[in-house]
Design a protein around this motif. Structure first.
Motif, PDB file in Angstrom:
ATOM      1  N   GLN A   1      37.072  35.982  40.963  1.00  0.00           N
ATOM      2  CA  GLN A   1      38.747  35.311  41.043  1.00  0.00           C
ATOM      3  C   GLN A   1      39.453  36.340  41.964  1.00  0.00           C
ATOM      4  N   VAL A   2      39.732  35.845  42.791  1.00  0.00           N
ATOM      5  CA  VAL A   2      40.222  36.541  43.944  1.00  0.00           C
ATOM      6  C   VAL A   2      42.243  36.907  43.130  1.00  0.00           C
ATOM      7  N   GLU A   3      42.923  37.870  43.535  1.00  0.00           N
ATOM      8  CA  GLU A   3      44.700  38.170  42.865  1.00  0.00           C
ATOM      9  C   GLU A   3      44.683  39.120  43.751  1.00  0.00           C
ATOM     10  N   LEU A   4      46.261  38.776  43.991  1.00  0.00           N
ATOM     11  CA  LEU A   4      47.127  39.631  44.872  1.00  0.00           C
ATOM     12  C   LEU A   4      47.939  39.980  43.640  1.00  0.00           C
ATOM     13  N   VAL A   5      48.671  41.463  43.571  1.00  0.00           N
ATOM     14  CA  VAL A   5      49.933  41.608  43.068  1.00  0.00           C
ATOM     15  C   VAL A   5      50.015  42.950  43.315  1.00  0.00           C
ATOM     16  N   GLU A   6      51.443  42.223  43.840  1.00  0.00           N
ATOM     17  CA  GLU A   6      52.479  42.921  44.164  1.00  0.00           C
ATOM     18  C   GLU A   6      53.347  44.267  43.659  1.00  0.00           C
ATOM     19  N   SER A   7      53.806  44.728  43.416  1.00  0.00           N
ATOM     20  CA  SER A   7      54.850  45.698  42.869  1.00  0.00           C
ATOM     21  C   SER A   7      55.479  46.501  44.402  1.00  0.00           C
ATOM     22  N   LEU A  20      56.604  48.237  49.817  1.00  0.00           N
ATOM     23  CA  LEU A  20      55.867  47.254  48.940  1.00  0.00           C
ATOM     24  C   LEU A  20      54.263  47.293  48.951  1.00  0.00           C
ATOM     25  N   SER A  21      53.692  47.482  47.571  1.00  0.00           N
ATOM     26  CA  SER A  21      51.700  47.510  47.456  1.00  0.00           C
ATOM     27  C   SER A  21      51.750  46.071  47.239  1.00  0.00           C
ATOM     28  N   CYS A  22      50.545  46.071  47.481  1.00  0.00           N
ATOM     29  CA  CYS A  22      49.205  44.200  46.702  1.00  0.00           C
ATOM     30  C   CYS A  22      48.150  45.129  46.666  1.00  0.00           C
ATOM     31  N   VAL A  23      48.178  45.235  45.232  1.00  0.00           N
ATOM     32  CA  VAL A  23      46.317  45.411  45.565  1.00  0.00           C
ATOM     33  C   VAL A  23      45.657  44.115  44.709  1.00  0.00           C
ATOM     34  N   TRP A 111      47.474  33.934  47.476  1.00  0.00           N
ATOM     35  CA  TRP A 111      48.743  34.039  47.722  1.00  0.00           C
ATOM     36  C   TRP A 111      48.914  35.169  46.563  1.00  0.00           C
ATOM     37  N   GLY A 112      49.854  36.414  46.290  1.00  0.00           N
ATOM     38  CA  GLY A 112      50.053  36.966  45.547  1.00  0.00           C
ATOM     39  C   GLY A 112      51.366  36.035  44.734  1.00  0.00           C
ATOM     40  N   GLN A 113      51.941  36.582  43.996  1.00  0.00           N
ATOM     41  CA  GLN A 113      52.817  36.490  42.385  1.00  0.00           C
ATOM     42  C   GLN A 113      54.319  36.473  43.305  1.00  0.00           C
ATOM     43  N   GLY A 114      54.410  37.484  44.445  1.00  0.00           N
ATOM     44  CA  GLY A 114      55.813  38.156  44.212  1.00  0.00           C
ATOM     45  C   GLY A 114      56.743  38.961  43.697  1.00  0.00           C
ATOM     46  N   THR A 115      57.264  40.319  44.820  1.00  0.00           N
ATOM     47  CA  THR A 115      58.347  41.117  43.985  1.00  0.00           C
ATOM     48  C   THR A 115      59.726  40.468  44.261  1.00  0.00           C
TER      49      THR A 115
END
Length: 121
Positions: A1-7, A20-23, A111-115
């Motif tokens: 499952q693909v996941e993108l997590v921003e911070s 900003l970072s996106c893991v 997509w990621g969820q955003g920050t």
């Protein structure tokens, strides 16, 4: 499952900087074109910057000269260094994988969820 997590989002004054970072997980970041996108309240989502598989970046006019996109393929992390921030940069910033590597592409694999980034004057 693909996941993108921003911070890395936050509140800064005009002229300040944020990174900003996106893991990414569930896929290999080097295999996809990746980009940063933003959406301000009441506005359409817009591309900020993209980076292709070879590491070549492209920027929206609003980001040129102020923002730098980069990626760490070894660790599957996408970055956006933002300098000289302006109040009009206030938006939710998300990372995503567009279906073709262009800032005008509006279809995405994921997509990621955003920050949230907030710039005060």
């Amino acid at each position: 499952q693909v996941e993108l997590v921003e911070s890395g989002g936050g509140s800064v004054q005009a002229g300040g900087s944020l990174t900003l970072s996106c893991v990414a997980s569930g896929y290999t970041a080097s295999s996809f074109c990746l980009g940063w996108y933003r959406q301000a309240p009441g506005e359409e989502r817009e591309a900020v910057a993209i980076i292709d598989n070879d590491g070549s970046p492209s920027y929206a006019d609003s980001a040129k000269g102020r923002f730098t996109i980069s990626k760490d393929n070894a660790n599957d992390i996408l970055y956006l260094q933002m300098n000289s921030l302006k109040p009009e940069d206030t938006a939710i910033y998300s990372c995503a994988a567009p279906t073709a590597c262009s800032v005008v592409v509006r279809t995405f694999f994921f997509w990621g969820q955003g920050t949230q980034v907030t710039v005060s004057s």
